[in-house]
Design a protein around this motif. Structure first.
Motif, PDB file in Angstrom:
ATOM      1  N   LEU A 146     -46.389   8.332  33.888  1.00 46.91           N
ATOM      2  CA  LEU A 146     -45.516   7.289  34.420  1.00 46.91           C
ATOM      3  C   LEU A 146     -45.956   6.851  35.809  1.00 46.91           C
ATOM      4  O   LEU A 146     -45.894   5.669  36.149  1.00 46.91           O
ATOM      5  CB  LEU A 146     -44.067   7.781  34.471  1.00 46.91           C
ATOM      6  CG  LEU A 146     -43.234   7.615  33.199  1.00 46.91           C
ATOM      7  CD1 LEU A 146     -41.813   8.082  33.447  1.00 46.91           C
ATOM      8  CD2 LEU A 146     -43.233   6.176  32.727  1.00 46.91           C
ATOM      9  N   SER A 150     -47.023   3.148  36.680  1.00 42.59           N
ATOM     10  CA  SER A 150     -46.405   2.378  37.769  1.00 42.59           C
ATOM     11  C   SER A 150     -47.470   1.807  38.693  1.00 42.59           C
ATOM     12  O   SER A 150     -47.369   0.652  39.142  1.00 42.59           O
ATOM     13  CB  SER A 150     -45.435   3.262  38.554  1.00 42.59           C
ATOM     14  OG  SER A 150     -44.376   3.695  37.733  1.00 42.59           O
ATOM     15  N   LEU A 198     -40.597   1.943  38.403  1.00 39.05           N
ATOM     16  CA  LEU A 198     -41.004   1.422  37.102  1.00 39.05           C
ATOM     17  C   LEU A 198     -40.873  -0.093  37.015  1.00 39.05           C
ATOM     18  O   LEU A 198     -41.301  -0.686  36.018  1.00 39.05           O
ATOM     19  CB  LEU A 198     -40.168   2.079  35.998  1.00 39.05           C
ATOM     20  CG  LEU A 198     -40.301   3.604  35.859  1.00 39.05           C
ATOM     21  CD1 LEU A 198     -39.335   4.119  34.805  1.00 39.05           C
ATOM     22  CD2 LEU A 198     -41.722   3.989  35.511  1.00 39.05           C
TER      23      LEU A 198
END
Length: 391
Positions: A146, A150, A198
Protein backbone atom coordinates in the motif's frame (compact mmCIF):
# COMPACT_ATOMS: atom_id res chain seq x y z
CA UNK A 1 -12.53 -0.11 0.67
CA UNK A 2 -8.81 -0.66 1.18
CA UNK A 3 -9.16 0.77 4.71
CA UNK A 4 -11.94 -1.71 5.56
CA UNK A 5 -9.71 -4.57 4.39
CA UNK A 6 -6.68 -3.23 6.27
CA UNK A 7 -5.29 -5.58 8.98
CA UNK A 8 -4.58 -2.70 11.37
CA UNK A 9 -8.21 -1.64 11.03
CA UNK A 10 -9.29 -5.18 11.92
CA UNK A 11 -6.98 -5.13 14.92
CA UNK A 12 -8.49 -1.90 16.25
CA UNK A 13 -12.11 -2.92 15.65
CA UNK A 14 -11.72 -6.37 17.21
CA UNK A 15 -10.63 -4.99 20.56
CA UNK A 16 -12.89 -1.96 20.55
CA UNK A 17 -10.36 0.87 20.40
CA UNK A 18 -12.04 4.31 20.09
CA UNK A 19 -9.80 5.30 17.18
CA UNK A 20 -12.13 3.51 14.78
CA UNK A 21 -15.13 5.44 16.11
CA UNK A 22 -13.21 8.71 15.78
CA UNK A 23 -12.17 7.78 12.24
CA UNK A 24 -15.75 6.96 11.25
CA UNK A 25 -17.08 10.25 12.64
CA UNK A 26 -14.30 12.30 11.06
CA UNK A 27 -14.56 10.72 7.61
CA UNK A 28 -18.36 11.07 7.70
CA UNK A 29 -17.96 14.74 8.65
CA UNK A 30 -15.64 15.21 5.65
CA UNK A 31 -18.09 13.52 3.28
CA UNK A 32 -21.06 15.55 4.51
CA UNK A 33 -19.10 18.80 4.40
CA UNK A 34 -17.93 18.12 0.83
CA UNK A 35 -21.53 17.43 -0.17
CA UNK A 36 -22.63 20.69 1.43
CA UNK A 37 -19.97 22.70 -0.39
CA UNK A 38 -20.47 21.04 -3.78
CA UNK A 39 -24.26 21.39 -3.78
CA UNK A 40 -24.47 24.67 -1.93
CA UNK A 41 -26.54 22.82 0.67
CA UNK A 42 -28.13 24.61 3.57
CA UNK A 43 -27.18 24.85 7.20
CA UNK A 44 -28.35 21.31 7.96
CA UNK A 45 -25.47 19.59 6.17
CA UNK A 46 -22.91 21.98 7.62
CA UNK A 47 -24.33 21.49 11.12
CA UNK A 48 -24.14 17.71 10.68
CA UNK A 49 -20.51 17.91 9.61
CA UNK A 50 -19.73 20.19 12.55
CA UNK A 51 -21.40 17.86 15.06
CA UNK A 52 -19.57 14.81 13.73
CA UNK A 53 -16.24 16.64 13.83
CA UNK A 54 -16.90 17.57 17.47
CA UNK A 55 -17.78 13.96 18.30
CA UNK A 56 -14.56 12.72 16.68
CA UNK A 57 -12.62 15.11 18.94
CA UNK A 58 -14.49 13.93 22.02
CA UNK A 59 -13.67 10.32 21.17
CA UNK A 60 -10.01 10.97 20.21
CA UNK A 61 -8.72 14.52 20.61
CA UNK A 62 -5.76 13.93 18.31
CA UNK A 63 -8.11 13.96 15.33
CA UNK A 64 -7.89 17.74 15.64
CA UNK A 65 -4.75 17.23 13.55
CA UNK A 66 -7.12 16.73 10.61
CA UNK A 67 -8.70 20.18 10.89
CA UNK A 68 -6.91 21.40 7.75
CA UNK A 69 -8.83 18.82 5.69
CA UNK A 70 -11.97 20.98 5.75
CA UNK A 71 -10.37 24.08 4.16
CA UNK A 72 -8.66 21.73 1.69
CA UNK A 73 -12.02 20.22 0.71
CA UNK A 74 -13.51 23.70 0.30
CA UNK A 75 -10.59 24.74 -1.88
CA UNK A 76 -10.88 21.60 -4.01
CA UNK A 77 -14.66 21.96 -4.49
CA UNK A 78 -15.01 25.73 -4.87
CA UNK A 79 -11.56 27.21 -5.27
CA UNK A 80 -10.82 30.33 -3.23
CA UNK A 81 -14.43 31.39 -2.93
CA UNK A 82 -14.90 33.19 0.37
CA UNK A 83 -18.22 31.53 1.25
CA UNK A 84 -16.80 28.01 0.99
CA UNK A 85 -13.64 28.86 2.92
CA UNK A 86 -15.63 30.59 5.67
CA UNK A 87 -17.90 27.56 5.91
CA UNK A 88 -14.88 25.29 6.39
CA UNK A 89 -13.43 27.53 9.09
CA UNK A 90 -16.82 27.64 10.82
CA UNK A 91 -16.95 23.83 10.92
CA UNK A 92 -13.50 23.70 12.53
CA UNK A 93 -14.08 26.56 14.98
CA UNK A 94 -17.58 25.58 16.10
CA UNK A 95 -16.67 21.88 16.27
CA UNK A 96 -13.66 22.69 18.46
CA UNK A 97 -15.84 24.97 20.59
CA UNK A 98 -18.40 22.20 21.13
CA UNK A 99 -15.57 19.88 22.11
CA UNK A 100 -14.18 22.25 24.75
CA UNK A 101 -17.61 23.07 26.17
CA UNK A 102 -18.54 19.38 26.38
CA UNK A 103 -15.23 18.55 28.00
CA UNK A 104 -15.68 21.31 30.54
CA UNK A 105 -19.18 20.10 31.42
CA UNK A 106 -18.33 16.40 31.54
CA UNK A 107 -14.79 16.39 32.94
CA UNK A 108 -14.18 19.56 34.96
CA UNK A 109 -11.83 17.91 37.47
CA UNK A 110 -9.80 16.15 34.78
CA UNK A 111 -9.57 19.39 32.84
CA UNK A 112 -7.98 21.12 35.82
CA UNK A 113 -5.59 18.25 36.59
CA UNK A 114 -4.50 17.44 33.03
CA UNK A 115 -4.68 20.30 30.51
CA UNK A 116 -4.55 19.04 26.93
CA UNK A 117 -1.49 21.09 26.04
CA UNK A 118 0.57 19.73 28.91
CA UNK A 119 -0.29 16.12 28.06
CA UNK A 120 0.40 16.66 24.35
CA UNK A 121 3.85 18.06 25.08
CA UNK A 122 4.66 15.59 27.87
CA UNK A 123 4.43 12.52 25.63
CA UNK A 124 6.72 14.00 22.97
CA UNK A 125 10.20 12.53 22.77
CA UNK A 126 11.56 14.31 19.70
CA UNK A 127 14.75 12.80 18.35
CA UNK A 128 16.09 11.40 15.11
CA UNK A 129 15.88 7.83 16.40
CA UNK A 130 12.27 8.24 17.51
CA UNK A 131 11.31 9.76 14.15
CA UNK A 132 12.93 6.88 12.24
CA UNK A 133 11.26 4.30 14.48
CA UNK A 134 7.82 5.88 14.12
CA UNK A 135 8.20 6.30 10.37
CA UNK A 136 8.98 2.57 10.23
CA UNK A 137 5.87 1.85 12.32
CA UNK A 138 3.81 3.96 9.88
CA UNK A 139 5.14 2.10 6.81
CA UNK A 140 4.85 -1.37 8.39
CA UNK A 141 1.38 -0.60 9.69
CA UNK A 142 0.23 0.72 6.33
CA UNK A 143 1.85 -2.22 4.57
CA UNK A 144 4.67 -2.09 2.03
CA UNK A 145 2.41 -2.75 -1.01
CA UNK A 146 0.00 0.00 0.00
CA UNK A 147 2.86 2.38 0.77
CA UNK A 148 4.41 1.68 -2.65
CA UNK A 149 0.99 2.04 -4.29
CA UNK A 150 0.47 5.40 -2.60
CA UNK A 151 3.90 6.56 -3.79
CA UNK A 152 3.00 5.50 -7.34
CA UNK A 153 -0.26 7.40 -7.03
CA UNK A 154 1.63 10.52 -5.98
CA UNK A 155 3.91 10.14 -9.01
CA UNK A 156 0.97 9.76 -11.38
CA UNK A 157 -0.72 12.85 -9.93
CA UNK A 158 2.47 14.89 -10.28
CA UNK A 159 3.02 13.79 -13.88
CA UNK A 160 -0.59 14.54 -14.79
CA UNK A 161 -0.55 17.77 -12.75
CA UNK A 162 -3.48 16.69 -10.65
CA UNK A 163 -2.78 18.84 -7.62
CA UNK A 164 -6.11 18.57 -5.79
CA UNK A 165 -5.64 14.97 -4.59
CA UNK A 166 -2.15 15.86 -3.40
CA UNK A 167 -3.47 18.91 -1.54
CA UNK A 168 -6.09 16.82 0.25
CA UNK A 169 -3.55 14.14 1.17
CA UNK A 170 -1.02 16.66 2.48
CA UNK A 171 -3.68 18.47 4.55
CA UNK A 172 -4.08 15.35 6.69
CA UNK A 173 -0.68 13.68 6.44
CA UNK A 174 1.61 16.62 7.24
CA UNK A 175 0.04 17.64 10.61
CA UNK A 176 -0.37 13.99 11.61
CA UNK A 177 3.24 13.04 10.90
CA UNK A 178 4.62 16.32 12.24
CA UNK A 179 3.26 15.47 15.68
CA UNK A 180 3.18 11.67 15.89
CA UNK A 181 6.68 11.12 14.52
CA UNK A 182 7.85 12.72 17.78
CA UNK A 183 5.88 10.35 20.03
CA UNK A 184 6.80 6.73 20.74
CA UNK A 185 3.58 4.85 20.16
CA UNK A 186 1.52 2.41 18.10
CA UNK A 187 0.42 2.51 14.48
CA UNK A 188 -3.09 3.62 15.40
CA UNK A 189 -1.71 7.13 15.96
CA UNK A 190 -1.31 7.31 12.18
CA UNK A 191 -4.87 6.23 11.44
CA UNK A 192 -5.70 9.76 10.26
CA UNK A 193 -2.90 9.68 7.71
CA UNK A 194 -3.67 6.23 6.29
CA UNK A 195 -6.91 6.87 4.34
CA UNK A 196 -5.63 10.20 3.03
CA UNK A 197 -2.33 8.62 1.97
CA UNK A 198 -4.46 6.47 -0.36
CA UNK A 199 -6.15 9.51 -1.97
CA UNK A 200 -3.48 9.97 -4.71
CA UNK A 201 -3.70 6.25 -5.52
CA UNK A 202 -7.50 6.49 -5.72
CA UNK A 203 -7.18 9.54 -7.96
CA UNK A 204 -4.72 7.72 -10.23
CA UNK A 205 -7.20 4.84 -10.53
CA UNK A 206 -10.25 7.07 -10.97
CA UNK A 207 -10.58 6.08 -14.62
CA UNK A 208 -11.30 2.47 -13.66
CA UNK A 209 -14.80 1.10 -13.43
CA UNK A 210 -16.11 0.35 -9.96
CA UNK A 211 -15.64 -3.43 -10.28
CA UNK A 212 -12.05 -2.94 -11.43
CA UNK A 213 -11.36 -0.42 -8.67
CA UNK A 214 -12.79 -2.87 -6.11
CA UNK A 215 -10.64 -5.64 -7.58
CA UNK A 216 -7.56 -3.40 -7.35
CA UNK A 217 -8.25 -2.58 -3.69
CA UNK A 218 -8.86 -6.24 -2.83
CA UNK A 219 -5.75 -7.33 -4.72
CA UNK A 220 -3.62 -4.79 -2.90
CA UNK A 221 -4.81 -6.03 0.48
CA UNK A 222 -4.21 -9.67 -0.46
CA UNK A 223 -0.67 -8.81 -1.55
CA UNK A 224 -0.33 -6.75 1.65
CA UNK A 225 -1.11 -9.82 3.77
CA UNK A 226 1.24 -12.04 1.75
CA UNK A 227 4.12 -9.57 2.15
CA UNK A 228 3.46 -9.19 5.89
CA UNK A 229 3.41 -12.97 6.28
CA UNK A 230 6.68 -13.33 4.33
CA UNK A 231 8.52 -10.59 6.24
CA UNK A 232 7.49 -11.69 9.73
CA UNK A 233 10.30 -14.28 10.21
CA UNK A 234 12.89 -11.68 9.19
CA UNK A 235 11.51 -9.09 11.63
CA UNK A 236 11.19 -11.61 14.47
CA UNK A 237 14.75 -12.83 13.92
CA UNK A 238 16.65 -9.60 13.25
CA UNK A 239 14.79 -6.82 15.09
CA UNK A 240 16.49 -5.57 18.27
CA UNK A 241 13.62 -6.56 20.58
CA UNK A 242 13.44 -4.82 23.94
CA UNK A 243 11.52 -7.70 25.51
CA UNK A 244 12.76 -11.20 26.14
CA UNK A 245 10.45 -13.75 24.47
CA UNK A 246 8.05 -15.85 26.50
CA UNK A 247 8.84 -19.53 25.99
CA UNK A 248 6.83 -21.13 23.17
CA UNK A 249 5.02 -17.86 22.44
CA UNK A 250 4.93 -16.06 19.08
CA UNK A 251 6.44 -12.60 18.99
CA UNK A 252 3.71 -10.00 19.28
CA UNK A 253 3.42 -6.28 19.88
CA UNK A 254 0.53 -3.87 20.21
CA UNK A 255 2.53 -1.29 18.24
CA UNK A 256 1.84 -2.75 14.80
CA UNK A 257 0.38 -5.93 13.29
CA UNK A 258 3.24 -8.36 12.56
CA UNK A 259 2.79 -11.17 10.05
CA UNK A 260 -0.72 -12.29 9.25
CA UNK A 261 -3.46 -10.64 11.23
CA UNK A 262 -5.01 -13.81 12.67
CA UNK A 263 -1.77 -15.16 14.18
CA UNK A 264 -0.90 -11.72 15.55
CA UNK A 265 -4.37 -11.38 17.06
CA UNK A 266 -4.25 -14.80 18.71
CA UNK A 267 -0.83 -14.04 20.22
CA UNK A 268 -2.21 -10.76 21.54
CA UNK A 269 -5.20 -12.51 23.11
CA UNK A 270 -2.92 -15.00 24.87
CA UNK A 271 -0.83 -12.17 26.28
CA UNK A 272 -3.86 -10.22 27.46
CA UNK A 273 -5.09 -13.30 29.31
CA UNK A 274 -1.67 -13.57 30.98
CA UNK A 275 -1.71 -9.89 31.91
CA UNK A 276 -5.19 -10.28 33.43
CA UNK A 277 -4.06 -13.33 35.44
CA UNK A 278 -1.03 -11.42 36.71
CA UNK A 279 -3.20 -8.47 37.70
CA UNK A 280 -5.52 -10.71 39.72
CA UNK A 281 -2.56 -12.46 41.34
CA UNK A 282 -0.81 -9.24 42.35
CA UNK A 283 -4.01 -7.64 43.67
CA UNK A 284 -4.52 -10.67 45.92
CA UNK A 285 -1.08 -10.31 47.57
CA UNK A 286 -0.93 -9.05 51.15
CA UNK A 287 2.03 -6.64 50.82
CA UNK A 288 1.19 -3.15 52.05
CA UNK A 289 3.59 -1.23 49.82
CA UNK A 290 4.42 -2.42 46.29
CA UNK A 291 6.40 -0.80 43.50
CA UNK A 292 5.31 -2.03 40.05
CA UNK A 293 7.62 -1.44 37.08
CA UNK A 294 5.80 -2.18 33.81
CA UNK A 295 4.88 -0.71 30.45
CA UNK A 296 1.20 0.25 30.60
CA UNK A 297 0.20 -1.31 33.96
CA UNK A 298 -3.44 -0.31 33.60
CA UNK A 299 -4.77 -3.87 33.96
CA UNK A 300 -3.22 -4.07 37.42
CA UNK A 301 -4.65 -0.66 38.30
CA UNK A 302 -8.13 -1.64 37.08
CA UNK A 303 -8.03 -4.88 39.06
CA UNK A 304 -7.06 -3.07 42.26
CA UNK A 305 -9.83 -0.48 41.86
CA UNK A 306 -12.37 -3.19 40.98
CA UNK A 307 -11.58 -4.90 44.28
CA UNK A 308 -11.56 -1.70 46.32
CA UNK A 309 -13.15 1.45 44.91
CA UNK A 310 -11.71 3.58 47.74
CA UNK A 311 -8.25 3.69 46.14
CA UNK A 312 -7.15 7.27 45.44
CA UNK A 313 -5.27 7.70 42.16
CA UNK A 314 -2.60 10.29 41.40
CA UNK A 315 -0.15 10.56 38.51
CA UNK A 316 2.53 12.81 37.11
CA UNK A 317 4.80 12.76 34.05
CA UNK A 318 8.50 12.80 34.81
CA UNK A 319 11.09 14.57 32.70
CA UNK A 320 12.57 11.27 31.55
CA UNK A 321 9.37 10.18 29.80
CA UNK A 322 8.26 7.76 32.51
CA UNK A 323 4.86 8.17 34.17
CA UNK A 324 4.85 7.89 37.95
CA UNK A 325 1.46 7.07 39.48
CA UNK A 326 0.07 5.92 42.80
CA UNK A 327 -2.97 4.04 44.08
CA UNK A 328 -3.44 4.36 47.83
CA UNK A 329 -6.09 3.47 50.37
CA UNK A 330 -5.87 3.04 54.12
CA UNK A 331 -2.59 1.35 54.93
CA UNK A 332 -1.96 -0.01 51.43
CA UNK A 333 -0.14 1.68 48.56
CA UNK A 334 0.91 0.74 45.03
CA UNK A 335 3.45 2.88 43.19
CA UNK A 336 3.78 2.47 39.43
CA UNK A 337 6.49 3.51 37.00
CA UNK A 338 5.24 3.19 33.45
CA UNK A 339 7.29 3.71 30.31
CA UNK A 340 9.37 2.17 27.56
CA UNK A 341 11.63 -0.70 28.74
CA UNK A 342 14.93 1.13 28.37
CA UNK A 343 13.56 4.10 30.33
CA UNK A 344 12.25 1.83 33.08
CA UNK A 345 15.58 0.01 33.26
CA UNK A 346 17.35 3.31 33.80
CA UNK A 347 14.85 4.73 36.29
CA UNK A 348 14.03 1.73 38.49
CA UNK A 349 17.28 1.65 40.49
CA UNK A 350 17.10 5.42 41.08
CA UNK A 351 13.48 5.24 42.25
CA UNK A 352 14.16 2.43 44.71
CA UNK A 353 17.35 4.04 46.04
CA UNK A 354 15.59 7.37 46.54
CA UNK A 355 12.61 5.83 48.33
CA UNK A 356 14.83 3.70 50.55
CA UNK A 357 16.78 6.76 51.63
CA UNK A 358 13.48 8.31 52.68
CA UNK A 359 12.21 5.14 54.36
CA UNK A 360 14.51 2.13 54.68
CA UNK A 361 11.52 -0.21 55.07
CA UNK A 362 10.18 0.41 51.56
CA UNK A 363 10.60 -1.97 48.62
CA UNK A 364 12.75 -4.55 50.38
CA UNK A 365 10.76 -7.43 48.94
CA UNK A 366 7.94 -5.83 47.01
CA UNK A 367 9.39 -4.65 43.69
CA UNK A 368 7.29 -6.36 41.06
CA UNK A 369 8.21 -6.64 37.38
CA UNK A 370 5.41 -8.45 35.51
CA UNK A 371 6.42 -11.24 33.17
CA UNK A 372 3.93 -10.10 30.53
CA UNK A 373 5.64 -6.91 29.39
CA UNK A 374 3.34 -6.08 26.48
CA UNK A 375 3.76 -9.48 24.91
CA UNK A 376 7.01 -10.70 26.42
CA UNK A 377 9.10 -10.60 29.57
CA UNK A 378 10.59 -7.18 30.15
CA UNK A 379 14.39 -7.04 30.32
CA UNK A 380 14.87 -5.21 33.61
CA UNK A 381 17.12 -6.48 36.42
CA UNK A 382 14.77 -7.18 39.33
CA UNK A 383 15.75 -5.66 42.65
CA UNK A 384 13.74 -8.26 44.51
CA UNK A 385 13.04 -11.94 43.86
CA UNK A 386 11.00 -12.18 40.67
CA UNK A 387 7.64 -13.61 41.52
CA UNK A 388 5.08 -14.63 38.94
CA UNK A 389 1.49 -15.87 39.21
CA UNK A 390 0.76 -19.57 39.25
CA UNK A 391 0.04 -21.04 35.83
Amino acid sequence: MALLLHPSWWELTTYGHPSTLAAGCFLAACAIFLRAVETGGGAGLTAGATALFAVSLLVRTDWALGAAVFPALALIARGLRAAAMLRSLAVVAIGAGLFFVSRRLLLPAALERAPLTSHASAVMAASRDVAIKQATVFVLGTGLPLAVGSAIGVGVCVVKRRWKPLLLALAAIVPCLAYWLQVIGPYRHFLLATPFALVPLAAAASGLSRPRAAALATGLMVVNEIVQLATFPLIARHYAWRYRPIANERRWTSTVVLGDWLSNHRAGQATVRLEAAEARWLAAQSATHVLVAAPRPFRIQFELIARNASYAFSADQTDSGVVRSTLETGGRRFDFIDGEPELLAAMLPRVVASERRADARLYRSTVYVPISGNGAEIGIPTLAPHRSPPS
